[in-house]
Design a protein around this motif. Structure first.
Motif: not given
Lengths: 252, 182
Positions: A169-176, A211-213
Motif C-alpha cells: 500500500x505504501x506505493x499508493x500513500x501520498x506521504x511515502x 492515517x495514510x493519505x
C-alpha cells in the motif's frame, strides 16, 4: 478400473485415509506404515490431496444475493501465468533513475528506463499487477510493466489494475510513495490504468495510529483479494505477482 | 428470498437452506464457474425444499442434495453444450480470506488442476476429499456403484497430484505446496 502397479493397494490406502476400512484392515495398514517408508509416503500423498482440495475450495462461500443480481455470465477462462522479468531493472535502480521523477520537466519514467525494462508482456489479456510488499523495486517494476503494457497495447484498450495490499500500500500513500508523481502522471495519461488500494490495509494502519493519505485517483476496495478475485472471474484478466518480476529475472 | 418463503418453520428446510456454502464449494469444484455454481446451488436448494417430503432418511440429506445438484448440472450442460466441454480448463476464482500471494497461487493451481480432471473424477474427489462424504453416499448421490466411486477417486487423486507436480514454469510443486499447507 486402472491396473497400475499400485492401483489396488492405493485404493485400500485411500479407503484407510477416508476412514472406510474396518478396524482389522485399518490395523493392517497402520502396521504396514510402521514398517514401510513407501506406504507411509503414499498415505502422506493421499492426505496431501485432501489438504489441496481444502485449500483450493474449502474457504469458498456462496456469493451474496446482491452480487448475483449484478453479475455477468461468463465462460471466459482465466489462465494465470507468471510474467517474465527483468534483470535490467536492477541496473536502472543502481543508476538512481527513480530519484529523478521529472523527465523534460514532466513526471514520468525516462525513456531509457522503459527501454531497459523488457519483460515478456501479456499479449491478449487485461492485467492485474499485485503488490504486497513495501519494496521500491517492486513499485517501479509494477509501474514500468504497466507503462510498457499500455504503450504496447494502446490500440486494443486493455486495462491494467495495480492492486496493493499490506506493505504494498505504501506505493499508493501520498506521504511515502517514491512514485507518487509517476502514478499521477499515468492516471492523467491513461484512462485504462487503475490503482487500487486495499481498504483493509488502510484500516490496519489506522488501528496503529497512522492515517495514510492516499494519492488522488487511487480507488480503494474492501479487500485487495476480493478485487483480484472479482477480476479473475469476470473476464479476460492475467494475474501477475509483482515480486515475480523482480525475484525471477528471465523466467517466462 | 427462498429461505424466507419456503422453509420458514421447517427444520429440514432450514438445514437445506443452510447447506448453501457446502453445496456451493462442491458445485464450484465441479463446474468451475462461480456464477453457474451459484445458479445450480439455488436450483438445488429450491428443489430440495420443494421436494423435501420425498427424502426418506434425513441422514442421507447430503447424498440426496448432491444428486439434485448433479442433475441440475447435467441439465445445464445439456442446455449450454455449446459453451463448455467437460474437460475444459477451469477458471480460478474466489480466494476467500487468504492473506498472501502464495495462498492465492495455490488456490489458482488447485482449481486449474481440478478443472483438468475428467468431470466424473472431479465429482467424486470433490464429494470425498472436499465434502467428506462416505463412499456409499457418494455412490447414492452420483448413482454409480461403490467400486466405481473408489476407482474414480483413485484416478482423480493420482491425476491431481500429477497435474500439480507438472505445473508450468513458475508454478509450485506439490511438495512445496505441502510445505505451505502444513
Amino acid at each position: 478400473m486402472e491396473n497400475t502397479e499400485y492401483s489396488l493397494d492405493d485404493q485400500t490406502l485411500g479407503s484407510f485415509v477416508d476412514g472406510m476400512l474396518d478396524a482389522a484392515h485399518s490395523e493392517t495398514v497402520i502396521r504396514a506404515m510402521d514398517q514401510d517408508q513407501d506406504v507411509r509416503e503414499r498415505v502422506h500423498q493421499l492426505h496431501l490431496v485432501k489438504d489441496l482440495m481444502k485449500v483450493g475450495f474449502g474457504h469458498t462461500k456462496a456469493p451474496s444475493a446482491h452480487s448475483k443480481k449484478t453479475r455477468l455470465a461468463t465462460w471466459r477462462l482465466f489462465s494465470p501465468r507468471i510474467a517474465a522479468s527483468v534483470a535490467a531493472l536492477f541496473v536502472v535502480f543502481a543508476a538512481g533513475m527513480l530519484s529523478q521523477p521529472y523527465v523534460n520537466g514532466q513526471p514520468g519514467f525516462p525513456g531509457e528506463m522503459l527501454a531497459a525494462f523488457s519483460p515478456v508482456l501479456s499479449d491478449s489479456d487485461n492485467v492485474i499487477l499485485h503488490i504486497s510488499e513495501s519494496d521500491p523495486q517492486q513499485f517501479a517494476a509494477a509501474l514500468l510493466y504497466a507503462e510498457k503494457f499500455l504503450q504496447e497495447h494502446r490500440s486494443q484498450g486493455y486495462q491494467v489494475d495495480v492492486v496493493a495490499h499490506a506493505g504494498g500500500l505504501d506505493v499508493m500513500r501520498a506521504d511515502v510513495s517514491p512514485l507518487k508523481l509517476q502514478m499521477i502522471e499515468m492516471l492523467s495519461r491513461y484512462d485504462n490504468v487503475h490503482f487500487v488500494g486495499c481498504a483493509n490495509a488502510i484500516r490496519v494502519l489506522r488501528e496503529k495510529g497512522i492515517n495514510p493519505p492516499i494519492i488522488a485517483g487511487v480507488s480503494t476496495k474492501d479487500t485487495a483479494f476480493d478485487h483480484i478475485v472479482g477480476r479473475l472471474t469476470s473476464g479476460s484478466w492475467k494475474y501477475i505477482r509483482v515480486d515475480s518480476l523482480v525475484d525471477n529475472p528471465g523466467s517466462a | 428470498m427462498i429461505r424466507d418463503k419456503l422453509c420458514a418453520g421447517t427444520a429440514l428446510g432450514r438445514r437445506i437452506a443452510d447447506s448453501r456454502d457446502r453445496l456451493y464449494r462442491v458445485a464450484l469444484a465441479w463446474c468451475g464457474d462461480e456464477m453457474l455454481a451459484d445458479d445450480l446451488v439455488q436450483e438445488t436448494i429450491e428443489t430440495g425444499i420443494l421436494k423435501s417430503r420425498q427424502l426418506k432418511d434425513e441422514n442421507r440429506l447430503y447424498s440426496w442434495l448432491y444428486r439434485i445438484l448433479k442433475n441440475a448440472w447435467y441439465a445445464s450442460l445439456r442446455k449450454n453444450k455449446g459453451h463448455e466441454t467437460l474437460d475444459e480448463e477451469l477458471l480460478a476464482d474466489e480466494a476467500g480470506p487468504f492473506s498472501n500471494c502464495q495462498q492465492l497461487e495455490i488456490v489458482v493451481q488447485v482449481r486449474q488442476a481440478i478443472g483438468r480432471l475428467p468431470a466424473e473424477q472431479r465429482q467424486v474427489i470433490s464429494l470425498v476429499d472436499l465434502d467428506g462424504l462416505p463412499y456409499c453416499e457418494v455412490a447414492e448421490a452420483l448413482e454409480i456403484p461403490i467400486g466405481t466411486v473408489m476407482s474414480r477417486l483413485h484416478r482423480a487423486r493420482k491425476g491431481l497430484l500429477g497435474k500439480m507436480t507438472t505445473a508450468p514454469s513458475g508454478a509450485m510443486t506439490a511438495n512445496r505446496i505441502l510445505h505451505l499447507v502444513e
